[in-house]
Design a protein around this motif. Structure first.
Motif, mmCIF file in Angstrom:
data_model
loop_
_atom_site.group_PDB
_atom_site.id
_atom_site.type_symbol
_atom_site.label_atom_id
_atom_site.label_comp_id
_atom_site.label_asym_id
_atom_site.label_seq_id
_atom_site.Cartn_x
_atom_site.Cartn_y
_atom_site.Cartn_z
ATOM 1 N N ALA A 601 0.822 -1.207 0.000
ATOM 2 C CA ALA A 601 0.000 0.000 0.000
ATOM 3 C C ALA A 601 0.862 1.266 0.000
ATOM 4 O O ALA A 601 0.342 2.365 0.191
ATOM 5 C CB ALA A 601 -0.914 -0.009 1.222
ATOM 6 N N THR A 662 -10.304 -3.323 4.873
ATOM 7 C CA THR A 662 -9.890 -1.940 4.621
ATOM 8 C C THR A 662 -8.828 -1.551 5.641
ATOM 9 O O THR A 662 -8.971 -1.856 6.828
ATOM 10 C CB THR A 662 -11.090 -0.987 4.752
ATOM 11 O OG1 THR A 662 -12.108 -1.405 3.843
ATOM 12 C CG2 THR A 662 -10.673 0.438 4.424
ATOM 13 N N VAL A 695 -7.194 2.028 2.045
ATOM 14 C CA VAL A 695 -6.685 0.973 1.155
ATOM 15 C C VAL A 695 -7.543 -0.267 1.352
ATOM 16 O O VAL A 695 -7.744 -0.721 2.479
ATOM 17 C CB VAL A 695 -5.217 0.632 1.487
ATOM 18 C CG1 VAL A 695 -4.738 -0.523 0.613
ATOM 19 C CG2 VAL A 695 -4.328 1.838 1.284
ATOM 20 N N SER A 696 -8.059 -0.805 0.259
ATOM 21 C CA SER A 696 -8.753 -2.099 0.338
ATOM 22 C C SER A 696 -7.744 -3.202 -0.007
ATOM 23 O O SER A 696 -6.821 -2.982 -0.787
ATOM 24 C CB SER A 696 -9.937 -2.149 -0.624
ATOM 25 O OG SER A 696 -9.488 -2.137 -1.958
ATOM 26 N N PHE A 697 -7.955 -4.384 0.566
ATOM 27 C CA PHE A 697 -6.989 -5.463 0.325
ATOM 28 C C PHE A 697 -7.689 -6.815 0.366
ATOM 29 O O PHE A 697 -8.798 -6.962 0.888
ATOM 30 C CB PHE A 697 -5.872 -5.430 1.379
ATOM 31 C CG PHE A 697 -6.362 -5.663 2.780
ATOM 32 C CD1 PHE A 697 -6.481 -6.947 3.297
ATOM 33 C CD2 PHE A 697 -6.714 -4.586 3.595
ATOM 34 C CE1 PHE A 697 -6.937 -7.142 4.589
ATOM 35 C CE2 PHE A 697 -7.163 -4.791 4.881
ATOM 36 C CZ PHE A 697 -7.279 -6.075 5.389
ATOM 37 N N VAL A 710 -3.830 -5.307 -3.228
ATOM 38 C CA VAL A 710 -4.343 -4.075 -2.616
ATOM 39 C C VAL A 710 -4.854 -3.131 -3.696
ATOM 40 O O VAL A 710 -4.447 -3.184 -4.855
ATOM 41 C CB VAL A 710 -3.251 -3.369 -1.787
ATOM 42 C CG1 VAL A 710 -2.749 -4.260 -0.687
ATOM 43 C CG2 VAL A 710 -2.109 -2.901 -2.672
ATOM 44 N N ASN A 711 -5.761 -2.288 -3.278
ATOM 45 C CA ASN A 711 -6.227 -1.158 -4.099
ATOM 46 C C ASN A 711 -5.972 0.092 -3.272
ATOM 47 O O ASN A 711 -6.742 0.422 -2.378
ATOM 48 C CB ASN A 711 -7.710 -1.315 -4.421
ATOM 49 C CG ASN A 711 -8.221 -0.166 -5.280
ATOM 50 O OD1 ASN A 711 -7.448 0.698 -5.705
ATOM 51 N ND2 ASN A 711 -9.529 -0.155 -5.523
ATOM 52 N N PRO A 712 -4.869 0.805 -3.523
ATOM 53 C CA PRO A 712 -4.449 1.891 -2.636
ATOM 54 C C PRO A 712 -5.286 3.157 -2.725
ATOM 55 O O PRO A 712 -5.060 4.075 -1.959
ATOM 56 C CB PRO A 712 -3.014 2.153 -3.090
ATOM 57 C CG PRO A 712 -2.983 1.731 -4.507
ATOM 58 C CD PRO A 712 -3.928 0.586 -4.632
#
Length: 731
Positions: A601, A662, A695-697, A710-712
């Protein structure tokens, strides 16, 4: 005139005297009496005939009998022949004159004749069921012998007959394929008594010998006794397998090497029923090889091989109808090192009483006690017990002594699956795998138990209690007892310990029904654990400690855990548990999964904190469900000054991990901005969750090969904001 008559009479007398002297000294050979002798034999049994040569007759003036001898005679009966070396008898001249049976004695000496024909002839003389079966069993071989018969005045054979001689290379086969080959012996047979001496044979290809076997007939029974020695040391199991198939069906016995000296006796009825068998044997067992299938002991001897060998055993074996007794000692090789063993086994009333002493150099592992004996260090094991008719074991005593280590059990009952049914006493005084001394004892008190001692390693017990699975106490058959504890020093792992552990554990149907334990750590921090089963059959577990570090340490993926308080609550019913775990005011220095997540992230600064001073969390809560090995994490929430996490997912039997959630950095800053009037609204926006980024992971895969994505760039979810606000309000 008178003188002439006297002279004539004198001459006649002298002639007669000379004739009698000649007949009594030298005798005469003649065939004139052959028909007479044959006739008398036919009078006795018309199936018997004689082929007589010239007969030599000598007179016995003392009893006025004629001694008759003939050579190379043949006895003919039932189309069979017996060739005789000689036949001798006496004929009473007076009884012959009176036309009575004149023979009172008959002596017969045979040449080498077929054994089968000889037994047939004896059956003619004295019909007997055992002689019929003997005739059926004899297949080959020859006999040489002598027969001595005495007759009464009616021509019947008296009971004082004698038969003696030798047998050579006999072959006898029984109905059960118990075969005698190359049988050589000396026999001496009298009425109601049969003696067989200097016996040498092969019994089903096993070499045997016997100095004496005697058969006596009493009260319509045949009493048989004797002594047998085996000469063949190297005996393959194939040779004896047919002998013991009816009693022993285990095919794992591979080979035998032994000699034995056996005294035996038994009785046989005229209907061939055996009874009162007695055997006393001395066995020198050079070697016995057995294929290992003792699964119950394999876990205790990690180096056990596929083949177990017994060597140089001295064994005494006693058998009778009421009792079997075996006493022996020797070497046993189950691994690479030879050990010593001595034993006594008694079978009585369908129960086996046994005493065994082992001097062991092999590795020994008892996982239940975390005990391990190193190789080449001697241990003395004593076992005294009973194997009951129902296959249950009762041990009066089991003890293991190795240097300063000792384990003692008394009055131990095991079921046929080797699970504990009952135990009266257990004493442990040893250093275990963790190098911790266990010095405690377990003592039965009515239906309950008292567990007391100075020191005890309870790490395995704690693992079992804290295990989310509802496992039975596998070493017990069906435990329904209360265990009262009072232990001064109890280790919960290989380093950490608690003092003055007290309380009780109540088992019902082999499961923990109620539990209350309390103790303190060395730093005086408290530890309390309770389990209670309510009326709704719900099992409620509560754990609280002011010092959670030793408990968290058991989870290998978290390192450097410090400070905090831990509270665990669980409600379980029908195999499903719902739990809540809360930890306050703690910090961690190393969580590999979290470190990787922070790095992905682009939060390297926070990741550096994790491996440095550590990341502090003010609150941690996890709500989860456990059912049949599936842990369903409904929500795991952690909040701290540097980072906050909210996630859920599942873990399947330690085989698959699937988590998503999250992560929000600088939680305190975001929360402070959101609380500023007007400015917070401008930055956050009108809609919940807008304006602040987290950040979603996702974390998924086997525990040792997790993949993290991850989606930062993502706005915070309403759920995250709601949980944070709830926590702030609560605090």
């Amino acid at each position: 005139m008178i003188k002439g008559i006297v002279k004539i009479l004198t001459v006649i007398t002298i002639i007669l005297a000379l004739v009698f002297i000649y007949l009594s000294t030298f005798g005469v050979n003649t065939t004139k009496f052959n028909n007479l002798i044959k006739g008398k034999i036919l009078d006795y049994d018309k199936r018997i005939n004689l082929d007589l040569k010239a007969i030599k007759i000598t007179l016995n003036l003392k009893d006025f009998k004629a001694n008759i001898t003939t050579l190379d005679t043949k006895i003919i009966f039932d189309n069979k022949e017996i060739e005789l070396e000689s036949l001798k008898t006496k004929i009473s001249l007076l009884e012959l004159y009176k036309n009575q049976f004149p023979i009172d004695n008959l002596k017969v000496k045979s040449k080498s004749i077929k054994a089968k024909n000889f037994v047939s002839f004896i059956r003619f003389l004295k019909d007997d069921p055992k002689l019929f079966f003997l005739e059926m069993m004899i297949k080959d071989g020859h006999l040489e012998g002598s027969l001595n018969l005495n007759f009464d005045k009616k021509g019947k054979i008296k009971k004082d007959f004698k038969i003696y001689g030798s047998a050579k290379n006999l072959t006898i086969k029984t109905l059960k394929n118990y075969n005698l080959d190359n049988l050589n012996l000396i026999f001496n047979i009298k009425d109601e008594k049969y003696e067989f001496l200097e016996i040498d044979t092969q019994f089903n290809k096993i070499k045997l010998s016997s100095p004496s076997i005697v058969i006596e007939e009493k009260n319509n029974l045949f009493l048989i006794k004797g002594r047998i020695l085996n000469k063949d040391k190297d005996i393959s199991f194939d040779k004896i397998q047919d002998l013991i198939t009816n009693y022993y069906t285990d095919s794992n016995l591979k080979s035998l090497k032994f000699t034995s000296d056996n005294n035996f006796s038994f009785e046989v009825s005229k209907k061939f029923k055996f009874s009162n068998l007695n055997i006393n044997s001395k066995i020198n067992l050079d070697k016995l090889t057995y294929k290992n299938n003792f699964r119950s002991i394999q876990k205790y001897f990690p180096e056990i091989k596929k083949l177990i060998n017994l060597k140089n055993h001295k064994i005494k074996f006693n058998y009778n109808k009421k009792k079997i007794k075996i006493i022996g000692s020797g070497q046993i090789l189950i691994g690479s090192v030879s050990d010593k063993v001595s034993y006594e086994i008694i079978k009585k009333n369908d129960q086996y009483h046994f005493k065994k002493i082992f001097e062991i150099k092999q590795n020994i592992v008892i996982n239940e006690l975390q005990y391990k004996k190193e190789k080449d260090k001697k241990a003395l094991i004593r076992i005294d017990g009973i194997l009951r008719k129902n296959k249950n074991f009762f041990f009066n005593e089991i003890s293991l002594v190795e240097n300063k280590n000792s384990i003692l059990l008394k009055s131990l009952n095991l079921d046929n699956k080797l699970k504990i049914y009952e135990i009266d006493f257990l004493e442990l005084d040893y250093k275990n795998d963790n190098k911790i001394y266990n010095r405690i004892y377990l003592k039965k008190n009515n239906n309950n138990y008292i567990l007391e001692g100075r020191s005890f390693d309870a790490s395995e017990v704690i693992n079992e209690i804290m295990d989310s699975e509802d496992k039975d106490s596998s070493i017990f058959n069906n435990l329904n007892s209360k265990i009262i504890l009072n232990i001064k020093k109890t280790y919960i792992d290989d380093v950490n310990f608690i003092n003055n552990l007290s309380g009780s554990i109540n088992y019902r149907n082999n499961k923990i029904n109620d539990l209350k334990l309390k103790s303190v750590f060395a730093n005086r921090k408290k530890l309390n654990l309770s389990i209670e089963t309510n009326k709704n059959d719900e099992k409620i577990t509560n754990l609280f400690t002011e010092y959670p570090k030793p408990l968290v340490k058991r989870y290998k993926f978290i390192k450097g855990f410090e400070e905090g308080h831990l509270s665990f609550n669980s409600i379980k019913k029908n195999g499903t548990s719902n739990s809540l775990l809360i930890v306050d005011n703690f910090k961690v220095k190393e969580v590999p999964a979290l470190a990787k997540l922070l790095s992905l992230a682009s939060l390297q600064g926070i990741a550096d904190l994790l491996t440095g001073e550590g990341i502090r969390f003010t609150d941690f809560e996890m709500q989860f469900e456990n059912k049949k090995g599936l842990i369903n994490i409904r929500e795991m929430y952690a909040i701290g000054p540097a980072v906050s996490i909210l996630m859920n997912g599942y873990i399947k039997s330690n085989k698959l991990v699937s988590l998503r959630g999250t992560l929000v950095p600088a939680t305190t800053i975001n929360r402070s901005i959101a609380s500023i009037p007007l400015l917070g609204k401008i930055l956050i926006g009108d809609k919940t969750g807008e304006g602040v980024f987290g950040v979603s992971f996702k974390i998924k895969g086997p525990p040792k090969a997790l993949k993290t994505t991850v989606n930062p760039i993502k706005s915070l979810t309403p759920r995250f904001i709601t949980r944070t606000i709830e926590k702030i309000k609560k605090n």
